[in-house]
Design an enzyme around this catalytic site. Structure first.
Site, mmCIF file in Angstrom:
data_model
loop_
_atom_site.group_PDB
_atom_site.id
_atom_site.type_symbol
_atom_site.label_atom_id
_atom_site.label_comp_id
_atom_site.label_asym_id
_atom_site.label_seq_id
_atom_site.Cartn_x
_atom_site.Cartn_y
_atom_site.Cartn_z
ATOM 1 N N GLY A 14 0.823 -1.262 0.062
ATOM 2 C CA GLY A 14 -0.084 -0.010 -0.108
ATOM 3 C C GLY A 14 0.759 1.266 -0.004
ATOM 4 N N ARG A 70 -13.745 -15.817 -10.871
ATOM 5 C CA ARG A 70 -13.071 -14.445 -11.014
ATOM 6 C C ARG A 70 -14.441 -13.566 -11.303
ATOM 7 N NH1 ARG A 70 -7.746 -13.790 -11.428
ATOM 8 N NH2 ARG A 70 -6.602 -15.595 -12.400
ATOM 9 N N ASN A 110 -4.775 1.709 -14.068
ATOM 10 C CA ASN A 110 -4.117 0.900 -13.202
ATOM 11 C C ASN A 110 -2.526 1.211 -13.492
ATOM 12 O OD1 ASN A 110 -2.956 -1.510 -11.979
ATOM 13 N ND2 ASN A 110 -2.491 -2.289 -14.003
ATOM 14 N N HIS A 112 1.370 0.249 -13.396
ATOM 15 C CA HIS A 112 2.253 -0.880 -13.598
ATOM 16 C C HIS A 112 3.879 -0.582 -13.893
ATOM 17 C CE1 HIS A 112 3.054 -4.962 -14.938
ATOM 18 N NE2 HIS A 112 3.713 -4.628 -16.003
ATOM 19 N N SER A 139 4.235 3.003 -15.753
ATOM 20 C CA SER A 139 2.955 3.169 -16.966
ATOM 21 C C SER A 139 1.999 3.284 -15.931
ATOM 22 C CB SER A 139 2.985 2.194 -17.862
ATOM 23 O OG SER A 139 3.868 1.795 -18.523
ATOM 24 N N GLU A 146 -7.805 -6.633 -21.618
ATOM 25 C CA GLU A 146 -6.341 -7.102 -22.272
ATOM 26 C C GLU A 146 -5.349 -7.012 -20.801
ATOM 27 O OE1 GLU A 146 -2.509 -6.772 -24.637
ATOM 28 O OE2 GLU A 146 -4.472 -5.875 -25.342
ATOM 29 N N GLU A 177 6.493 5.930 -9.086
ATOM 30 C CA GLU A 177 4.980 5.622 -9.034
ATOM 31 C C GLU A 177 4.339 6.659 -8.108
ATOM 32 O OE1 GLU A 177 4.880 0.689 -9.582
ATOM 33 O OE2 GLU A 177 5.230 1.793 -7.583
HETATM 34 C C1 GAR Z 1 3.697 -1.576 -7.548
HETATM 35 O O1 GAR Z 1 5.137 -1.467 -8.004
HETATM 36 C C2 GAR Z 1 2.709 -1.574 -8.597
HETATM 37 O O2 GAR Z 1 3.292 -0.993 -9.835
HETATM 38 C C3 GAR Z 1 2.342 -3.018 -8.761
HETATM 39 O O3 GAR Z 1 2.492 -3.417 -7.375
HETATM 40 C C4 GAR Z 1 3.241 -2.498 -6.481
HETATM 41 C C5 GAR Z 1 2.370 -2.425 -5.464
HETATM 42 O O4 GAR Z 1 3.330 -1.462 -4.273
HETATM 43 N N1 GAR Z 1 1.439 -3.657 -9.637
HETATM 44 C C6 GAR Z 1 1.700 -4.447 -10.335
HETATM 45 O O5 GAR Z 1 2.653 -5.051 -10.743
HETATM 46 C C7 GAR Z 1 0.142 -4.769 -11.312
HETATM 47 N N2 GAR Z 1 0.453 -5.392 -12.193
HETATM 48 P P1 GAR Z 1 2.540 -0.947 -3.128
HETATM 49 O O6 GAR Z 1 1.318 -2.040 -2.553
HETATM 50 O O7 GAR Z 1 3.731 -0.547 -2.330
HETATM 51 O O8 GAR Z 1 1.649 0.461 -3.541
#
Ligand code: GAR
Length: 201
Positions: A14, A70, A110, A112, A139, A146, A177
């Site tokens: 989180g 799902r 989202n 990524h 990104s 997809e 991020e």
């Molecule tokens: C982040 O790096 C995010 O980009 C990735 O999970 C992590 C969550 O970190 N998401 C993915 O890989 C989605 N495919 P956080 O829980 O510390 O925010």
């Protein structure tokens, strides 16, 4: 004053949830107040749940393991989200593949940890680090049917340093991020031009 409501979905640590709440929750941008009205997590022990409490926010736990498919899980997410009438759903480290049940009904973005379309999937940080790529990045994209494949909203890169470890690589990704996800949310919800353009996405 306009109020735009968001929901945030997450699965574990989180850190992005916290960065996003810190930068946008109950803040006003361009005459628009952004309010987080719903938090959903699919893991009952996720650390993000504690982080949310610092902002006075409770998290709704919806464990995917309690559903038969799902689609059933996604239908429950949709029900909770629709009940709150949110303007935008943000997936911030939400590690579930979403079906058409969700994507056809919910406008979501989202985060990524790679330069899409490279390194899709749940191991993007490691996969990109152990590749020949001399840049890494992040990104933000719209969620579509997809996996990690919807329209890209924003990307940012960094250069690989000679002695970079996997931890350095990951730290660099998280730093970016924490900046670009809030920026995207603010832009989508408060800048008319972008909001109108993205209405049909
Ligand atoms: C982040 O790096 C995010 O980009 C990735 O999970 C992590 C969550 O970190 N998401 C993915 O890989 C989605 N495919 P956080 O829980 O510390 O925010």
């Amino acid at each position: 004053m306009f109020v735009k409501k968001i929901a945030i979905l997450f699965s574990s640590n989180g850190s992005n949830l916290e960065a996003l709440l810190k930068k946008v929750h109950n803040k006003i941008f361009n005459g628009v107040k952004i309010e987080c009205v719903l938090l959903i997590c699919n893991k009952k022990d996720a650390f993000g749940i504690q982080r949310a409490k610092k902002f006075g926010l409770e998290t709704k736990i919806i464990e995917h393991t309690k559903f038969n498919s799902r689609e059933e899980f996604d239908a429950q997410l949709v029900k909770e989200i629709k009940a709150k009438d949110v303007d935008l759903v943000v997936l911030a480290g939400f590690m579930r593949i979403l079906t058409n049940t969700f994507t056809s009904q919910i406008k979501a973005i989202n985060l990524h940890p790679s330069i899409l379309p490279l390194f899709k999937g749940s191991n993007a940080i490691k996969d990109s680090f152990f590749s020949d790529m001399q840049v890494g990045g992040v990104s933000v994209h719209y969620v579509s049917d997809e996996l990690d494949g919807g329209k890209i909203i924003k990307q940012r890169t960094f250069e690989r340093n000679k002695n970079m470890t996997l931890q350095d690589w990951e730290d660099e990704i998280h730093k970016i991020e924490h900046e670009i996800l809030p920026l995207c949310v603010i832009e989508i919800l408060t800048i008319d031009k972008i909001y109108i353009k993205d209405e049909n996405v």
